[in-house]
Structure formats: structure tokens, C-alpha cells
Design a protein around this motif. Structure first.
Motif, PDB file in Angstrom:
ATOM      1  N   ILE A   1      29.107 -34.600  23.694  1.00  0.00           N
ATOM      2  CA  ILE A   1      30.000 -35.470  24.275  1.00  0.00           C
ATOM      3  C   ILE A   1      29.496 -36.940  24.341  1.00  0.00           C
ATOM      4  CG2 ILE A   1      31.123 -36.284  26.554  1.00  0.00           C
ATOM      5  CD1 ILE A   1      31.265 -33.294  27.100  1.00  0.00           C
ATOM      6  N   LEU A   2      28.052 -37.092  24.531  1.00  0.00           N
ATOM      7  CA  LEU A   2      27.567 -38.355  24.631  1.00  0.00           C
ATOM      8  C   LEU A   2      27.514 -38.928  23.119  1.00  0.00           C
ATOM      9  CD1 LEU A   2      24.475 -37.783  27.079  1.00  0.00           C
ATOM     10  CD2 LEU A   2      26.646 -39.155  27.606  1.00  0.00           C
ATOM     11  N   LEU A   3      27.217 -38.224  22.260  1.00  0.00           N
ATOM     12  CA  LEU A   3      27.265 -38.713  20.910  1.00  0.00           C
ATOM     13  C   LEU A   3      28.583 -39.279  20.597  1.00  0.00           C
ATOM     14  CD1 LEU A   3      25.027 -36.135  19.032  1.00  0.00           C
ATOM     15  CD2 LEU A   3      24.276 -38.701  19.737  1.00  0.00           C
ATOM     16  N   ILE A   4      29.557 -38.338  20.847  1.00  0.00           N
ATOM     17  CA  ILE A   4      30.983 -38.808  20.489  1.00  0.00           C
ATOM     18  C   ILE A   4      31.343 -40.029  21.404  1.00  0.00           C
ATOM     19  CG2 ILE A   4      33.409 -38.174  21.024  1.00  0.00           C
ATOM     20  CD1 ILE A   4      32.549 -35.161  20.386  1.00  0.00           C
ATOM     21  N   GLY A   5      30.917 -40.100  22.560  1.00  0.00           N
ATOM     22  CA  GLY A   5      31.243 -41.256  23.343  1.00  0.00           C
ATOM     23  C   GLY A   5      30.768 -42.523  22.684  1.00  0.00           C
ATOM     24  N   PHE A   6      29.617 -42.573  22.326  1.00  0.00           N
ATOM     25  CA  PHE A   6      28.907 -43.720  21.506  1.00  0.00           C
ATOM     26  C   PHE A   6      29.748 -43.981  20.286  1.00  0.00           C
ATOM     27  CE2 PHE A   6      26.054 -45.123  18.126  1.00  0.00           C
ATOM     28  CZ  PHE A   6      25.729 -46.093  18.610  1.00  0.00           C
ATOM     29  N   ALA A   7      29.993 -43.005  19.324  1.00  0.00           N
ATOM     30  CA  ALA A   7      30.550 -43.048  18.085  1.00  0.00           C
ATOM     31  C   ALA A   7      32.152 -43.648  18.401  1.00  0.00           C
ATOM     32  CB  ALA A   7      30.781 -41.924  17.450  1.00  0.00           C
ATOM     33  N   VAL A   8      32.561 -43.474  19.582  1.00  0.00           N
ATOM     34  CA  VAL A   8      34.048 -43.933  19.786  1.00  0.00           C
ATOM     35  C   VAL A   8      33.985 -45.258  20.453  1.00  0.00           C
ATOM     36  CG1 VAL A   8      36.024 -43.456  21.202  1.00  0.00           C
ATOM     37  CG2 VAL A   8      35.067 -41.692  20.004  1.00  0.00           C
TER      38      VAL A   8
ATOM     39  N   VAL B   1      40.272 -39.269  17.325  1.00  0.00           N
ATOM     40  CA  VAL B   1      40.313 -37.756  17.116  1.00  0.00           C
ATOM     41  C   VAL B   1      39.555 -37.572  15.863  1.00  0.00           C
ATOM     42  CG1 VAL B   1      41.861 -35.893  16.620  1.00  0.00           C
ATOM     43  CG2 VAL B   1      42.463 -37.578  18.351  1.00  0.00           C
ATOM     44  N   ALA B   2      39.585 -38.266  14.842  1.00  0.00           N
ATOM     45  CA  ALA B   2      39.021 -38.017  13.760  1.00  0.00           C
ATOM     46  C   ALA B   2      37.312 -38.116  13.788  1.00  0.00           C
ATOM     47  CB  ALA B   2      39.299 -39.053  12.534  1.00  0.00           C
ATOM     48  N   ILE B   3      37.057 -39.206  14.450  1.00  0.00           N
ATOM     49  CA  ILE B   3      35.464 -39.235  14.786  1.00  0.00           C
ATOM     50  C   ILE B   3      35.090 -37.979  15.588  1.00  0.00           C
ATOM     51  CG2 ILE B   3      34.027 -40.683  15.996  1.00  0.00           C
ATOM     52  CD1 ILE B   3      35.613 -43.138  15.368  1.00  0.00           C
ATOM     53  N   ALA B   4      35.593 -37.678  16.572  1.00  0.00           N
ATOM     54  CA  ALA B   4      35.161 -36.547  17.498  1.00  0.00           C
ATOM     55  C   ALA B   4      35.017 -35.371  16.790  1.00  0.00           C
ATOM     56  CB  ALA B   4      36.038 -36.604  18.780  1.00  0.00           C
ATOM     57  N   SER B   5      36.089 -35.101  15.886  1.00  0.00           N
ATOM     58  CA  SER B   5      36.333 -33.999  15.061  1.00  0.00           C
ATOM     59  C   SER B   5      35.210 -33.894  13.951  1.00  0.00           C
ATOM     60  CB  SER B   5      37.658 -33.668  14.283  1.00  0.00           C
ATOM     61  OG  SER B   5      38.684 -33.651  15.343  1.00  0.00           O
ATOM     62  N   ILE B   6      34.925 -35.081  13.218  1.00  0.00           N
ATOM     63  CA  ILE B   6      34.010 -35.100  12.380  1.00  0.00           C
ATOM     64  C   ILE B   6      32.478 -34.786  12.947  1.00  0.00           C
ATOM     65  CG2 ILE B   6      32.366 -36.462  10.695  1.00  0.00           C
ATOM     66  CD1 ILE B   6      35.279 -37.822  10.217  1.00  0.00           C
ATOM     67  N   ILE B   7      32.081 -35.184  14.167  1.00  0.00           N
ATOM     68  CA  ILE B   7      30.888 -34.866  14.704  1.00  0.00           C
ATOM     69  C   ILE B   7      31.031 -33.565  15.210  1.00  0.00           C
ATOM     70  CG2 ILE B   7      29.503 -35.564  16.649  1.00  0.00           C
ATOM     71  CD1 ILE B   7      30.635 -38.340  16.634  1.00  0.00           C
ATOM     72  N   LEU B   8      31.933 -32.936  15.641  1.00  0.00           N
ATOM     73  CA  LEU B   8      31.851 -31.581  16.111  1.00  0.00           C
ATOM     74  C   LEU B   8      31.740 -30.759  15.013  1.00  0.00           C
ATOM     75  CD1 LEU B   8      34.700 -31.713  18.995  1.00  0.00           C
ATOM     76  CD2 LEU B   8      32.149 -31.275  19.470  1.00  0.00           C
ATOM     77  N   THR B   9      32.108 -31.089  13.917  1.00  0.00           N
ATOM     78  CA  THR B   9      32.330 -30.256  12.735  1.00  0.00           C
ATOM     79  C   THR B   9      30.940 -30.033  12.261  1.00  0.00           C
ATOM     80  OG1 THR B   9      34.410 -31.075  11.813  1.00  0.00           O
ATOM     81  CG2 THR B   9      32.690 -29.847  10.015  1.00  0.00           C
ATOM     82  N   GLU B  10      29.765 -30.944  12.276  1.00  0.00           N
ATOM     83  CA  GLU B  10      28.603 -30.827  11.805  1.00  0.00           C
ATOM     84  C   GLU B  10      27.788 -30.120  13.013  1.00  0.00           C
ATOM     85  OE1 GLU B  10      24.416 -33.457  10.916  1.00  0.00           O
ATOM     86  OE2 GLU B  10      26.500 -34.239  10.399  1.00  0.00           O
ATOM     87  N   GLY B  11      28.100 -30.421  14.339  1.00  0.00           N
ATOM     88  CA  GLY B  11      27.523 -29.719  15.317  1.00  0.00           C
ATOM     89  C   GLY B  11      27.516 -28.484  15.512  1.00  0.00           C
ATOM     90  N   LEU B  12      29.094 -27.916  15.164  1.00  0.00           N
ATOM     91  CA  LEU B  12      29.318 -26.449  15.110  1.00  0.00           C
ATOM     92  C   LEU B  12      28.532 -25.734  13.764  1.00  0.00           C
ATOM     93  CD1 LEU B  12      30.726 -24.151  16.178  1.00  0.00           C
ATOM     94  CD2 LEU B  12      32.718 -24.654  14.958  1.00  0.00           C
TER      95      LEU B  12
END
Length: 382
Positions: free
Chosen positions: A21-28, A301-312
Motif C-alpha cells: 500500500i505504501l509503495l502504491i501510495g508513493f507511485a500514485v 488504477v493501472a499503477i496500482a495494478s502493475i505494482i500488485l501484479t509483480e508483488g503477487l
């Protein structure tokens, strides 16, 4: 330990999610700052237009960078082994990022102090470097997480990194860097479309649509490359979610297709990469249709999904080792103590809502367009 209401394994999982969540928050949040700076030379032609672009992000970049500090602090306190390996092994890359980020406040403060066009041009390019370089290196770092990093531990669990800066710049890692640059340029263009008008807004929408399509194409290409040509890592046997934090107490092997196993086990998770591609394409369409807020939300949404894709894909790994796979770090064996994670969770539950509230308040106060007339009326503008 019996007095802690959450078991050790649950706390480790919670902190893995919070780190994401923090990485997504930074990226967004800080991501659109980096994207706007990257687009500065292309979207602004005159001095007034460049001032408009700079004043879109000048009042908010410091607050947005809090997410970077939170992410680094979370890694330091929740996963100290990950902090030790990454911040020492990636030292030169981190140094480049810090130098580039330091150029931002200096550029904001110094640019308009002198009327000389050459002086202002130098700081405009410094702001561009401050946006482009971190965006590229952050993406390269994410690519190296997938590939594995050359490190191991000695008998005293001291991390030893055996690579170098240029060893991180492999073709796949550079592709990930380009995904990051295109992704944040897309996001920055969405913010410019919201906050500006006229020629600047038109150029931002056009370039942002191109960056959005590039994001979708490059991200899809990276996924295909990963599925067909890059081996992943897998733990032999099982890890105890409540076991001690000893990264050497396991066996890890490199196997073809290992990074696809979580998606094969949970087919619904294919929604994440689909949203990464789809969100970028929707962003391109919304920019072309002059629907700036919808474009910005789609890029988020795209940014969060790309980060979550790698994390998963790499779960439960945090940082695989390419030279000694058994030393790879996972969330089950690289975390802080049970009590530390619980206390940090209480502190986060208190302060994270405060960060969200003051961020919302700042953007509410600064709502509206930035234009040449508003800059002339405001003595605090850059």
C-alpha cells in the motif's frame, strides 16, 4: 507474546500488504510529480508555460514525498534484513536517486530567482532529471527483484552484495525501467490535464495518451518475457509463518515458470495484469476525450495494478538471491520481531489516517486550474 492479539504470521502478512500500500501510495502521489517533471521540456514551450507546469507540482511535492519516507521507514522497521541488503547492495543506485531528488527542491527554489533564460533553462533541465532518473531507476529496481539480486549471508547473517551498478542494467530490468517512466509520464499528464488549460493541457493530453499506450504495450511485453523466458524462485517444502526470522533456514531453487504459479493457483488474480493494461488504455481514451479526472483515476488504477501484479508474482519473496537462492528473503523469515510488528501496526493505525486527511485537505485548498494570470497574482508562485 501471548498478550499480543494477532499471531506472528498474521502480522507478517499485514505488513507485507501495508508495504504494498505504501509503495502504491508513493507511485500514485509522488509519481505524478515525477511524471510532470519528466514531461516539462515537451509540454511547455515558453517561460510562462514552464512556470505553469512547475506550479502544478511545486506546492505539493514535499507532502507527496512523505509516501517515499513512509515506505523506506516501513522496510527499515518491519523487514530489516531487506533494508540491509537493498540499501547497501543498491547503494550507488540509491545515491543517483537521491541526487536526482535533491535537484527538485533546488530547481523549484532557484529557477525564478534570476531572469536570465539560460539560468532558467539549466534548472528546467535539472527538474527534468529529477523526474526522469528516479522513475527509471525505481523501475529497474523492480525488474531486479524479479530477476534476483547477487547477495548472500555469512555465518553471522551479515549480508554481502557481490554485484555492481551496471550489473543491474540488464535488458529485462531496463524494460521495467521504461515501463515505470511511461507509467509515471502517463500519470503526470493526467494531472496536467486536470490543472492546466490551453496549449499546455492539449500537449499533455496528447503526450499522455502516447505514454499510456506505451505503458500497456511495454507492460504486456514484460509479462510475456517473464512467462516465457525468465526463471523464478520457489521454496522447497514449506515455511512456518510463525517461525524465527532466519533467511538461511530454508531451501530455494530456481525454476522455469515459478513466478506464474500464484496466478495458476488463483485464476482470479489474472484480473490484476488485465487492469494494468486496461487501465492504461482507458487512460489514453479518456485523455483523448478530454476527460481529465477519469484519465487520472484510470492511470492510478493501472499503477496500482502493475505494482500488485509483480508483488503477487514473487510472493512470498521480498528479494530473491541469484547467487545463493537459499539466502533469498521472504516475508516469513526476514521480518522484525512479533512485538515490533504489533507496535508498528498500532502507530501506523494512528498516523496513516492523519497523512490521508492532511493530504486531502491540501488538495482541496489547492483545487482549481493553474494559469499565467494566477501566477502573476500570487507572490508565492515559483
Amino acid at each position: 507474546m501471548d498478550t499480543i492479539p494477532l499471531d506472528y504470521g498474521t502480522l507478517r502478512m499485514i505488513w507485507w500488504l501495508l508495504l504494498g500500500i505504501l509503495l502504491i501510495g508513493f507511485a500514485v502521489m509522488d509519481g505524478f510529480d515525477l511524471g510532470v517533471a519528466t514531461l516539462l521540456p515537451a509540454v511547455a514551450r515558453s517561460d510562462e508555460e514552464r512556470r505553469v507546469v512547475i506550479n502544478v507540482i511545486g506546492p505539493v511535492w514535499e507532502g507527496n514525498q512523505v509516501w517515499l519516507i513512509l515506505g523506506g521507514g516501513a522496510i527499515f522497521a518491519a523487514f530489516p534484513a531487506l533494508y540491509a541488503v537493498s540499501f547497501s547492495g543498491f547503494y550507488l543506485a540509491m545515491f543517483l536517486i537521491l541526487v536526482a531528488l535533491i535537484l527538485r527542491p533546488v530547481g523549484f527554489k532557484f529557477r525564478s530567482k534570476v531572469q536570465d533564460p539560460r539560468w532558467r533553462s539549466v534548472w528546467d533541465w535539472a527538474l527534468f532529471v529529477g523526474g526522469f532518473v528516479p522513475a527509471l531507476i525505481f523501475g529497474v529496481a523492480m525488474g531486479n527483484v524479479v530477476l534476483g539480486v547477487p547477495f548472500h549471508f555469512d555465518d553471522n547473517l551479515r549480508p554481502i552484495y557481490t554485484g555492481g551498478l551496471f550489473g543491474l542494467l540488464t535488458p529485462f530490468a531496463l524494460l521495467c525501467g521504461l515501463v515505470s517512466v511511461a507509467m509515471l509520464a502517463m500519470h503526470g499528464a493526467g494531472m496536467l490535464a486536470i490543472k492546466t488549460e490551453g496549449a499546455v493541457s492539449e500537449r499533455a493530453r496528447r503526450l499522455g495518451a502516447m505514454a499510456a499506450v506505451a505503458t500497456a504495450v511495454l507492460f504486456a511485453l514484460g509479462g510475456i518475457w517473464l512467462a516465457l523466458g525468465i526463471p523464478g524462485y520457489a521454496v522447497v517444502g514449506t515455511l512456518d509463518p510463525a517461525g524465527p526470522s532466519n533467511p538461511l533456514a530454508k531451501q530455494v531453487v530456481a525454476e522455469s515458470g515459478a513466478w506464474m504459479r500464484n496466478y495458476q493457483a488463483m485464476p482470479w488474480t489474472w484480473l490484476l495484469p488485465a487492469l494494468g493494461v486496461g487501465g492504461a488504455l482507458v487512460c489514453a481514451l479518456m485523455l483523448r476525450a478530454n476527460r481529465a479526472m477519469a484519465a487520472f483515476l484510470a492511470s492510478s488504477v493501472a499503477i496500482a495494478s502493475i505494482i500488485l501484479t509483480e508483488g503477487l508474482a514473487v510472493f512470498p519473496f521480498l528479494l530473491p538471491s541469484s547467487t545463493q537462492p537459499g539466502a533469498s528473503l521472504t516475508l516469513w523469515d526476514a521480518s522484525s520481531s512479533h512485538m515490533t510488528l504489533f507496535i508498528m501496526l498500532l502507530v501506523t493505525a494512528l498516523f496513516l489516517p492523519i497523512v490521508l486527511l492532511y493530504t486531502a485537505w491540501v488538495f482541496s485548498v489547492l483545487r482549481g486550474k493553474v494559469g499565467g494570470s494566477s501566477l502573476g497574482d500570487n507572490p508565492n508562485s515559483y
